[in-house]
Write an enzyme that holds these catalytic residues in place. Structure first.
Site, PDB file in Angstrom:
ATOM      1  N   LEU A 170       0.835  -1.205   0.000  1.00 39.94           N
ATOM      2  CA  LEU A 170       0.000   0.000   0.000  1.00 39.94           C
ATOM      3  C   LEU A 170       0.871   1.256   0.000  1.00 39.94           C
ATOM      4  CD1 LEU A 170      -2.947   1.148   0.289  1.00 39.94           C
ATOM      5  CD2 LEU A 170      -2.454   1.340   2.714  1.00 39.94           C
ATOM      6  N   ASP A 197     -11.879   4.645   4.394  1.00 39.98           N
ATOM      7  CA  ASP A 197     -12.573   3.899   3.358  1.00 39.98           C
ATOM      8  C   ASP A 197     -12.187   4.657   2.102  1.00 39.98           C
ATOM      9  OD1 ASP A 197     -14.386   3.163   1.349  1.00 39.98           O
ATOM     10  OD2 ASP A 197     -15.740   2.385   2.873  1.00 39.98           O
ATOM     11  N   HIS A 198     -11.279   4.113   1.310  1.00 39.79           N
ATOM     12  CA  HIS A 198     -10.703   4.936   0.255  1.00 39.79           C
ATOM     13  C   HIS A 198     -11.745   5.372  -0.787  1.00 39.79           C
ATOM     14  CE1 HIS A 198     -10.340   1.182  -2.033  1.00 39.79           C
ATOM     15  NE2 HIS A 198     -10.165   1.913  -3.123  1.00 39.79           N
ATOM     16  N   HIS A 225     -17.051  -0.174   1.277  1.00 39.66           N
ATOM     17  CA  HIS A 225     -17.271   0.669   0.103  1.00 39.66           C
ATOM     18  C   HIS A 225     -18.737   0.703  -0.360  1.00 39.66           C
ATOM     19  CE1 HIS A 225     -13.047   0.289   0.316  1.00 39.66           C
ATOM     20  NE2 HIS A 225     -12.895  -0.755  -0.475  1.00 39.66           N
TER      21      HIS A 225
HETATM   22  C1  BG6 Z   1     -10.121  -2.684  -1.653  1.00 42.50           C
HETATM   23  C2  BG6 Z   1     -10.325  -4.169  -1.642  1.00 42.50           C
HETATM   24  O1  BG6 Z   1     -10.569  -2.106  -0.462  1.00 42.50           O
HETATM   25  O2  BG6 Z   1     -10.837  -2.135  -2.735  1.00 42.50           O
HETATM   26  C3  BG6 Z   1      -9.900  -4.785  -2.962  1.00 42.50           C
HETATM   27  O3  BG6 Z   1      -9.580  -4.741  -0.587  1.00 42.50           O
HETATM   28  C4  BG6 Z   1     -10.617  -4.107  -4.100  1.00 42.50           C
HETATM   29  O4  BG6 Z   1     -10.164  -6.169  -2.985  1.00 42.50           O
HETATM   30  C5  BG6 Z   1     -10.429  -2.610  -3.997  1.00 42.50           C
HETATM   31  O5  BG6 Z   1     -10.047  -4.584  -5.305  1.00 42.50           O
HETATM   32  C6  BG6 Z   1     -11.231  -1.882  -5.040  1.00 42.50           C
HETATM   33  O6  BG6 Z   1     -10.827  -0.554  -5.020  1.00 42.50           O
HETATM   34  P1  BG6 Z   1     -10.768   0.288  -6.349  1.00 42.50           P
HETATM   35  O7  BG6 Z   1     -10.315   1.639  -5.890  1.00 42.50           O
HETATM   36  O8  BG6 Z   1      -9.816  -0.385  -7.264  1.00 42.50           O
HETATM   37  O9  BG6 Z   1     -12.169   0.269  -6.847  1.00 42.50           O
END
Ligand code: BG6
Length: 508
Positions: free
Chosen positions: A23, A188-189, A251
């Site tokens: 990360l 939570d990105h 998410h």
């Molecule tokens: C992460 C998960 O939080 O989000 C992954 O652990 C997933 O498994 C990812 O692939 C998806 O994120 P993004 O930003 O690529 O949609």
């Protein structure tokens, strides 16, 4: 000038636990590089990457340079790179096995901090395995690297926050012994993604949508997050989390909360989070009947994606040969309140599907009068598509007259493509998250009560649907998921909306 909430000037000390991890190299270092290149962070700024490996400063900076070059959103500029690297340090620390290492680190940090003119905001970013979160925070407190209620001492915590409701509660207890809620930034990105941040603007900034945003005018909502990627070497982690804990608990439910919440009194972080948590509280739990109703689980078998043969989930590294972990979920959710009563919210997400796409579709009700005009019969409903990724944008589907002598209707799209409208590079989610944590804006982070509600919902899904009883694998890699998922909206006389964006290609 970079200031605290009280308006005083601040410098920044950013400590990353997990400095050698994936990360840090893929997301955090590139994000910090861009923030520094764009002068979003104070000149007085140090990034200290902490890891257990023996690596020299020189070697670490070389690795960081390569990672930024590989993952930067816009290439690198040598002057910016030099400046970034000059602010980057690596520190070896046995942060799990050696409690005394924290005291030594505090002394070292205080000496460095004293070189800054402005008082520092200390941000500790925990990019380590989740089992270390509680331990690190406790030790930071014991060694007085963080002091409870000091607003300049902050901790950013990656997901997963707990592995179930009980462990999340336990972790929260440990963390809140050391910090008060305002010092905790649970990541939570998705909340840092541009189009997710845009949901508030779209909903509450448009007289066209705001009055219609309820069960009187909306027929159903569809939240889709499909990936062509598999578990990408994270089989061990995925075996413990599966799609429910990897995507649904965080998410997907965050997107649902933003779409369904009431208008907050203002845009202050607590006002937004108060409304999100109310929406999550109104989210109907599944009854523990054991009959998997309203939910479809899946796990991918081998298949072909983009012309390439890929293995099934059970063939992935660190995955059990007869694993019953789901890699796909579709469900019908309901938010039981006055605004949303009777509006189904279909959610689906999965790995190794046919397309890479995160999309929210709002399907408006059909106009009853439309059928009184022969020419208007069978027109499709209006749709609002919020395209989170790839190719961020918005797309509004309406009906209009087709050019020509005949009075014939056609479906047309009003299309907003963020990339073509705003040229230049849009900041990545982690840039926004780090910057907002520095600015003490916690609206992009999840509060404990939101997480608690999400875990309750996820546990109700688990109780209703025993993944062990499913005929896995039940979808081929590269397909649209298990057959049962397609039936979910069909049972209500609806369909999944497979929106192909008209003027922009969806990237694979
Ligand atoms: C992460 C998960 O939080 O989000 C992954 O652990 C997933 O498994 C990812 O692939 C998806 O994120 P993004 O930003 O690529 O949609």
């Amino acid at each position: 000038m970079f200031t605290s909430a009280g308006g005083e000037e601040r410098s920044l000390l950013m400590m990353i636990f997990g400095g050698t991890g994936d990360l840090t190299h893929r997301k955090l270092l590139p994000a910090l590089y861009h923030l520094m290149a764009e002068r979003q962070l104070p000149e007085e700024c140090s990034v200290i990457c902490i890891g257990r490996r023996e690596i020299s400063q020189e070697e670490y900076r070389l690795q960081a340079r390569a990672s930024v070059a590989a993952h930067s959103r816009s290439g690198v500029d040598e002057t910016h790179m030099e400046r970034f690297l000059s602010k980057l340090q690596y520190r070896r620390m046995e942060f799990v096995s050696d409690p005394a290492s924290y005291g030594a680190f505090r002394e070292w940090l205080s000496e460095n901090e004293a070189l800054f003119r402005a008082p520092a905001v200390r941000i500790f970013f925990l990019a380590v395995a989740p089992e270390h979160f509680g331990l690190i925070v406790s030790r930071l407190r014991e060694s007085r690297l963080i002091v409870k209620r000091n607003p300049d001492h902050r901790v950013m915590i990656e997901k997963p926050f707990g592995s179930d409701l009980a462990s999340a509660r336990k972790l929260n207890l440990t963390i809140t012994e050391a910090l008060d809620e305002r010092q905790i930034y649970r990541i939570d990105h998705y909340l840092g993604k541009e189009m997710i941040r845009n949901i508030l603007a779209i909903r509450f900034g448009n007289s066209l949508f705001e009055p219609l945003w309820n069960h009187h005018y909306i027929d159903n909502i569809q939240i889709t997050s499909t990936e062509t990627l598999g578990v990408e070497g994270r089989g061990g982690y995925y075996e413990r989390s599966g799609i429910l804990k990897d995507m649904l608990q965080n998410h997907l439910l965050q997107m649902l909360a933003l779409i369904t919440m009431e208008p907050p009194a203002d845009l202050m972080p607590e006002s937004i989070r108060d409304e999100k948590v109310k929406a999550l509280r109104a989210l109907r739990r599944f009854a523990p009947s054991g009959i998997c109703e309203g939910i479809a689980l899946g796990q991918y078998g081998p298949g072909v994606i983009n012309g390439r043969q890929v293995p099934g989930y059970r063939e992935e590294r660190d995955v059990d040969d007869d694993s019953s972990v789901p890699t796909f979920i579709a469900l019908r959710a309901s938010v039981d309140n006055f605004r949303w009563g009777g509006v189904p919210i279909y959610i689906r997400a999965g790995k190794r599907l046919d397309r890479q796409r995160t999309q929210i579709v709002i399907e408006f009700k059909r106009l009853p009068g439309i059928n009184y005009y022969q020419e208007f019969r069978d027109q499709p409903p209006n749709l609002l598509v919020i395209q989170v990724q790839p190719a961020e944008g918005m797309h509004f589907q309406i009906n209009a007259k087709r050019p020509g002598n005949e009075f014939r209707m056609d479906q047309v799209e009003l299309d907003y493509s963020q990339g073509s409208r705003f040229q230049g590079n849009v900041p990545e989610a982690y840039e926004q998250l780090i910057l907002e944590a520095f600015r003490a804006n916690s609206s992009l982070f999840t509060r404990w009560d939101e997480l608690e509600q999400s875990w309750m919902f996820v546990e109700s899904v688990e109780k209703m649907c025993d993944a062990g009883m499913q005929p896995f694998p039940n979808y081929a890699a590269g397909s649209r998921g298990p057959e049962r998922a397609g039936l979910l909206p069909r049972e209500d006389g609806r369909e999944w909306l497979e929106i192909q964006l008209p003027r922009r290609e969806e990237k694979e």
